[in-house]
Enzyme design. Structure first.
Site, PDB file in Angstrom:
ATOM      1  N   ARG A 234      45.525  35.537  39.472  1.00 20.70           N
ATOM      2  CA  ARG A 234      44.525  34.630  38.922  1.00 20.70           C
ATOM      3  C   ARG A 234      45.240  33.570  38.093  1.00 20.70           C
ATOM      4  O   ARG A 234      46.217  33.858  37.399  1.00 20.70           O
ATOM      5  CB  ARG A 234      43.497  35.391  38.055  1.00 20.70           C
ATOM      6  N   ASP A 258      49.893  30.144  43.575  1.00 13.55           N
ATOM      7  CA  ASP A 258      48.809  30.029  44.557  1.00 13.55           C
ATOM      8  C   ASP A 258      47.445  29.932  43.888  1.00 13.55           C
ATOM      9  O   ASP A 258      46.461  29.634  44.559  1.00 13.55           O
ATOM     10  CB  ASP A 258      48.835  31.241  45.500  1.00 13.55           C
ATOM     11  N   GLU A 263      39.823  25.530  39.944  1.00 13.01           N
ATOM     12  CA  GLU A 263      40.009  25.338  41.373  1.00 13.01           C
ATOM     13  C   GLU A 263      38.787  24.652  41.976  1.00 13.01           C
ATOM     14  O   GLU A 263      37.669  25.121  41.747  1.00 13.01           O
ATOM     15  CB  GLU A 263      40.265  26.689  42.058  1.00 13.01           C
ATOM     16  N   HIS A 285      45.402  28.416  46.760  1.00 16.64           N
ATOM     17  CA  HIS A 285      44.678  29.698  46.764  1.00 16.64           C
ATOM     18  C   HIS A 285      44.444  30.194  48.196  1.00 16.64           C
ATOM     19  O   HIS A 285      43.326  30.562  48.583  1.00 16.64           O
ATOM     20  CB  HIS A 285      43.340  29.578  46.024  1.00 16.64           C
TER      21      HIS A 285
END
Length: 317
Positions: A234, A258, A263, A285
């Site tokens: 996360r 990532d 986001e 992600h």
């Protein structure tokens, strides 16, 4: 008849086959849903599907018909679980679906950073090879993955799967105990010891108040200057500003990220602003997102909904 609303169907790629529940129902789906649209779209829903749309207590209190929330992901921080438990709203998530996809992404990032692939790609694009007048050139350090020590923070299915791959390619694995723990459980090592000894850190923790910013300036100061860090867990696990500072001051050697605190990440995000750094690899992600993993996810999602209808409560939280 159940009324099912998928709030962010756009999180599932179009080429992935999404089955439908095997009981009588009405199905409504939306590519995306903004916070101001949630209550209207769920007003008559008995079952809600969400991947990242937030369902907090303020929203849930205005949805008296809602009986079940199917989270189309493993992470649950977008749903107020305490409210759901106290108001008899059942919640399920997706479990164990990306135990190939995420570990392979982690290992790919490790190899790319340890061998400085992005840096060499940039150098070739910038004409460095021609300037060197040699058959090869060494503008970036290249280090072996085999023989490295991997520190894993998070010992769930993904952490364990990463450990399996890491050992197969010759890495030593250390699982880190929780920060501040007075004792270490069997098979774990003290949090700060892992930071000091690891050549590579890989994060696989849930985001909680206790884990928010668990890697920040004090933790970077403990790490080897040759160490790299990978985060497919996360975004909030790492302080993004202090990560960039650690890279710019050579406190650590590289990072593969990532997941982000917001986001999609805005242009103002410090990671995006420094995406040109040769020792920083960013992906949007997608570590979880191999075709096979997503197909497993949607199959399990519908299975969770079918199980709720039957009263068996599979993967209930």
């Amino acid at each position: 008849m159940e009324t099912i609303v998928f709030l962010d169907h756009g999180t599932i790629p179009a080429h992935i086959s999404l089955p439908r529940p095997n009981f009588c129902h009405q199905w409504h789906q939306y590519e995306t849903t903004t916070p101001t649209q949630v209550i209207e779209r769920l007003q008559h829903a008995t079952i809600a599907i969400t991947n990242k749309v937030i369902l907090d207590s303020q929203v849930l209190a205005q949805l008296p018909q809602l009986k079940f929330i199917a989270i189309a992901a493993t992470g649950t921080n977008n749903v107020d679980l305490d409210y759901c438990r106290s108001h008899n709203i059942k919640v399920t998530n997706i479990q164990g679906y990306a135990t190939r996809s995420v570990p392979e992404h982690v290992i790919a990032m490790i190899f790319a950073l340890k061998r400085n692939l992005a840096g060499y790609q940039q150098d070739i694009a910038n004409g460095e090879w021609q300037r060197q007048h040699q058959f090869c050139f060494f503008t970036h350090s290249i280090t072996d993955v085999a023989g490295s020590t991997l520190g894993i923070f998070g010992n769930g299915s993904l952490g364990q799967a990463v450990a399996t791959l890491a050992r197969a390619i010759g890495m030593e694995v250390l699982f880190a105990e929780h920060a501040g723990a007075s004792q270490c459980r069997d098979g774990y090592h003290p949090f700060e010891q892992v930071l000091r000894e690891a050549d590579i850190i890989s994060l696989h923790c849930p985001l909680t108040p206790a884990t928010t910013n668990m890697i920040a300036k004090p933790q970077f100061a403990l790490m080897k200057s040759s160490a790299i860090i990978i985060n497919t867990g996360r975004g909030g696990l790492i302080n993004e500003v202090e990560l960039i500072n650690a890279l710019l001051t050579n406190q650590i050697a590289g990072a593969g990220i990532d997941v982000f605190t917001q986001e999609p990440a805005p242009i103002s995000n410090p990671l995006i602003a420094h995406s040109h750094l040769p020792n920083l690899i960013l992906t949007p992600h997608v570590a979880w997102g191999s075709d096979s993993a997503i197909q497993t996810l949607v199959n399990q999602l519908i299975d969770n909904i079918n199980s709720f209808h039957l009263g068996t409560d599979k993967n209930q939280l």
